[in-house]
Write a protein that holds these residues in place. Structure first.
Motif, PDB file in Angstrom:
ATOM      1  N   GLU A   1       0.842  -1.212   0.000  1.00 23.93           N
ATOM      2  CA  GLU A   1       0.000   0.000   0.000  1.00 23.93           C
ATOM      3  C   GLU A   1       0.875   1.259   0.000  1.00 23.93           C
ATOM      4  N   ALA A   2       1.939   1.194   0.789  1.00 24.85           N
ATOM      5  CA  ALA A   2       2.793   2.367   0.953  1.00 24.85           C
ATOM      6  C   ALA A   2       3.735   2.574  -0.239  1.00 24.85           C
ATOM      7  N   ARG A   3       3.723   1.619  -1.165  1.00 25.75           N
ATOM      8  CA  ARG A   3       4.634   1.722  -2.301  1.00 25.75           C
ATOM      9  C   ARG A   3       3.882   1.726  -3.625  1.00 25.75           C
ATOM     10  N   ASP A   4       4.518   1.216  -4.618  1.00 27.38           N
ATOM     11  CA  ASP A   4       3.919   1.226  -5.950  1.00 27.38           C
ATOM     12  C   ASP A   4       2.945   0.055  -6.111  1.00 27.38           C
ATOM     13  N   ARG A   5       1.672   0.355  -5.979  1.00 28.41           N
ATOM     14  CA  ARG A   5       0.653  -0.693  -6.046  1.00 28.41           C
ATOM     15  C   ARG A   5       0.680  -1.442  -7.372  1.00 28.41           C
ATOM     16  N   VAL A   6       0.854  -0.707  -8.440  1.00 27.88           N
ATOM     17  CA  VAL A   6       0.807  -1.286  -9.788  1.00 27.88           C
ATOM     18  C   VAL A   6       1.896  -2.344  -9.972  1.00 27.88           C
ATOM     19  N   ARG A   7       3.067  -2.002  -9.515  1.00 33.47           N
ATOM     20  CA  ARG A   7       4.228  -2.884  -9.639  1.00 33.47           C
ATOM     21  C   ARG A   7       3.953  -4.293  -9.119  1.00 33.47           C
ATOM     22  N   PHE A   8       3.263  -4.343  -7.978  1.00 34.53           N
ATOM     23  CA  PHE A   8       3.036  -5.626  -7.317  1.00 34.53           C
ATOM     24  C   PHE A   8       1.730  -6.279  -7.757  1.00 34.53           C
ATOM     25  N   ASN A   9       1.113  -5.717  -8.766  1.00 35.85           N
ATOM     26  CA  ASN A   9      -0.251  -6.094  -9.093  1.00 35.85           C
ATOM     27  C   ASN A   9      -0.351  -7.247 -10.102  1.00 35.85           C
ATOM     28  N   SER A  10       0.741  -7.650 -10.681  1.00 39.39           N
ATOM     29  CA  SER A  10       0.692  -8.643 -11.741  1.00 39.39           C
ATOM     30  C   SER A  10       1.440  -9.920 -11.372  1.00 39.39           C
ATOM     31  N   PRO A  11       0.729 -11.055 -11.396  1.00 43.61           N
ATOM     32  CA  PRO A  11       1.387 -12.336 -11.120  1.00 43.61           C
ATOM     33  C   PRO A  11       2.598 -12.557 -12.019  1.00 43.61           C
ATOM     34  N   LYS A  12       2.510 -12.106 -13.256  1.00 48.01           N
ATOM     35  CA  LYS A  12       3.643 -12.251 -14.169  1.00 48.01           C
ATOM     36  C   LYS A  12       4.889 -11.574 -13.583  1.00 48.01           C
ATOM     37  N   ASN A  13       4.722 -10.310 -13.173  1.00 48.83           N
ATOM     38  CA  ASN A  13       5.846  -9.579 -12.591  1.00 48.83           C
ATOM     39  C   ASN A  13       6.342 -10.222 -11.297  1.00 48.83           C
ATOM     40  N   LEU A  14       5.405 -10.654 -10.470  1.00 47.29           N
ATOM     41  CA  LEU A  14       5.800 -11.251  -9.188  1.00 47.29           C
ATOM     42  C   LEU A  14       6.561 -12.557  -9.387  1.00 47.29           C
ATOM     43  N   SER A  15       6.185 -13.319 -10.419  1.00 46.75           N
ATOM     44  CA  SER A  15       6.930 -14.559 -10.687  1.00 46.75           C
ATOM     45  C   SER A  15       8.352 -14.243 -11.142  1.00 46.75           C
ATOM     46  N   MET A  16       8.524 -13.117 -11.823  1.00 49.48           N
ATOM     47  CA  MET A  16       9.867 -12.711 -12.234  1.00 49.48           C
ATOM     48  C   MET A  16      10.695 -12.244 -11.038  1.00 49.48           C
ATOM     49  N   ALA A  17      10.052 -11.483 -10.147  1.00 49.92           N
ATOM     50  CA  ALA A  17      10.750 -11.024  -8.941  1.00 49.92           C
ATOM     51  C   ALA A  17      11.195 -12.222  -8.108  1.00 49.92           C
ATOM     52  N   LEU A  18      10.337 -13.236  -8.059  1.00 48.99           N
ATOM     53  CA  LEU A  18      10.652 -14.471  -7.347  1.00 48.99           C
ATOM     54  C   LEU A  18      11.898 -15.128  -7.965  1.00 48.99           C
ATOM     55  N   ALA A  19      11.913 -15.220  -9.282  1.00 45.89           N
ATOM     56  CA  ALA A  19      13.060 -15.824  -9.972  1.00 45.89           C
ATOM     57  C   ALA A  19      14.330 -15.010  -9.729  1.00 45.89           C
ATOM     58  N   GLY A  20      14.181 -13.701  -9.700  1.00 49.47           N
ATOM     59  CA  GLY A  20      15.342 -12.851  -9.448  1.00 49.47           C
ATOM     60  C   GLY A  20      15.932 -13.096  -8.066  1.00 49.47           C
ATOM     61  N   GLU A  21      15.063 -13.200  -7.072  1.00 44.99           N
ATOM     62  CA  GLU A  21      15.542 -13.420  -5.700  1.00 44.99           C
ATOM     63  C   GLU A  21      16.165 -14.799  -5.544  1.00 44.99           C
ATOM     64  N   VAL A  22      15.562 -15.803  -6.182  1.00 46.94           N
ATOM     65  CA  VAL A  22      16.133 -17.153  -6.115  1.00 46.94           C
ATOM     66  C   VAL A  22      17.504 -17.170  -6.801  1.00 46.94           C
ATOM     67  N   GLY A  23      17.647 -16.389  -7.855  1.00 38.53           N
ATOM     68  CA  GLY A  23      18.938 -16.267  -8.517  1.00 38.53           C
ATOM     69  C   GLY A  23      19.994 -15.689  -7.576  1.00 38.53           C
ATOM     70  N   GLU A  24      19.587 -14.675  -6.809  1.00 39.03           N
ATOM     71  CA  GLU A  24      20.536 -14.083  -5.842  1.00 39.03           C
ATOM     72  C   GLU A  24      20.890 -15.084  -4.755  1.00 39.03           C
ATOM     73  N   LEU A  25      19.885 -15.843  -4.335  1.00 41.62           N
ATOM     74  CA  LEU A  25      20.099 -16.844  -3.279  1.00 41.62           C
ATOM     75  C   LEU A  25      21.087 -17.926  -3.728  1.00 41.62           C
ATOM     76  N   ILE A  26      20.876 -18.421  -4.918  1.00 40.56           N
ATOM     77  CA  ILE A  26      21.683 -19.539  -5.418  1.00 40.56           C
ATOM     78  C   ILE A  26      23.152 -19.130  -5.578  1.00 40.56           C
ATOM     79  N   GLU A  27      23.374 -17.857  -5.817  1.00 38.05           N
ATOM     80  CA  GLU A  27      24.760 -17.387  -5.980  1.00 38.05           C
ATOM     81  C   GLU A  27      25.598 -17.591  -4.717  1.00 38.05           C
ATOM     82  N   HIS A  28      24.939 -17.591  -3.577  1.00 37.65           N
ATOM     83  CA  HIS A  28      25.679 -17.806  -2.329  1.00 37.65           C
ATOM     84  C   HIS A  28      26.177 -19.247  -2.196  1.00 37.65           C
ATOM     85  N   PHE A  29      25.561 -20.159  -2.938  1.00 37.77           N
ATOM     86  CA  PHE A  29      25.897 -21.577  -2.796  1.00 37.77           C
ATOM     87  C   PHE A  29      26.680 -22.147  -3.975  1.00 37.77           C
ATOM     88  N   GLN A  30      26.780 -21.390  -5.063  1.00 38.02           N
ATOM     89  CA  GLN A  30      27.236 -21.999  -6.320  1.00 38.02           C
ATOM     90  C   GLN A  30      28.679 -22.520  -6.309  1.00 38.02           C
TER      91      GLN A  30
END
Lengths: 105, 105, 105, 105
Positions: free
Chosen positions: D23-52
């Motif tokens: 609510e306090a941020r950009d509502r539109v940004r978080f409004n699309s499952p497509k975008n959220l699935s990409m954000a998820l992939a981005g974070e998992v990419g950052e996570l995996i880098e710690h273990f690679q």
């Protein structure tokens, strides 16, 4: 579209440069397909972050800054993909060509 | 290691084959860098699944079946990477070369 | 939005079910954070494939079939995330709460 | 293993905090499952880098610094996963429970 700058300087040449690159660094690190597949996933994760909040339309018209950042991530993906393919003794271009001919996708 | 089969038949040739491939299918689908980056992530996800339960050692000695499956996923990654690079007017090999020269990694 | 069905049956309960699940299967497989992070990436790759050719608008109105498929992938991501967090002795909810308070994002 | 800190403060509570956050941020940004699935992939990419580049063994014994970094990435993955699930009207825990009961994995 700009043409691909291969010919005499193609993937084969890039592969040779990579050999020297790896040679000069930590050989062990790059020695495992498992690790290389993770590095690949990490780079794709960084790449996708540049597109995640853009509309499809916006993703076709990147700012100069984002375009350069995406270009670097794409390069990293290509580098790890080639390292992984070489490690598995896979001819990257031949594999892609075979795939285009067989996959209905 | 097997050599890369480029030269006259390099990435440039593959790019041309891709044009025909895309032409014959859904043009719109392949038209957005955002979508292509997602397809790339999807293929890398499929690729990594072949390695996730293997030790590093095992990942260097794949069964014939797993090797062929990995080869196909690697080909898919290369195809989407090239489509994405073309869409963004990026010379894949030049980008990789530039990266090798500048990145300390 | 539907509420989350936790309370007495929250993440803690799910974690206990996971223990039994893992116990009944290959303990070694699930024993390494490295492997679990790969499994997580694999599942996210499968998830993203359901959205890659959709517009943002379409991704908000999935067919019943795609919705169910996405629901299963999302469940798999949650399962591997919880397994990974437990393995690293991380309280998932506390970590998320801490993150919300500190990250400007 | 440390217990999960849910009960009264479970995923439901986290979901409420997320609502305010979004609510306090950009509502539109978080409004699309497509975008959220990409954000998820981005974070998992950052996570995996710690273990690679770690061995499986090393990934079970992280340095305090890497552990904290992994904890933050894991939190980000949980946050985007919950946002995505809510957006699709999916009860995350129920989906995970259903999955455990039906999947032979």
């Amino acid at each position: 579209m700009k043409g691909e700058s291969d010919g005499a300087q193609g993937l084969e040449e890039l592969a040779r440069q990579l050999e020297s690159f790896v040679e000069a660094r930590d050989r062990v690190r790059f020695n495992s397909p498992k690790n290389l597949s993770m590095a690949l996933a990490g780079e794709v994760g960084e790449l996708i972050e540049h597109f995640q909040w853009l509309t499809q339309e916006q993703s076709s018209h990147l700012s100069a800054e984002t375009h350069e950042a995406a270009r670097q991530e794409i390069a990293d993906v290509q580098i790890y993909l080639l390292l992984l393919a070489r490690k598995l003794d896979i001819d990257l271009l031949q594999a892609a060509r075979d795939r285009l001919q067989t996959s209905p996708r």
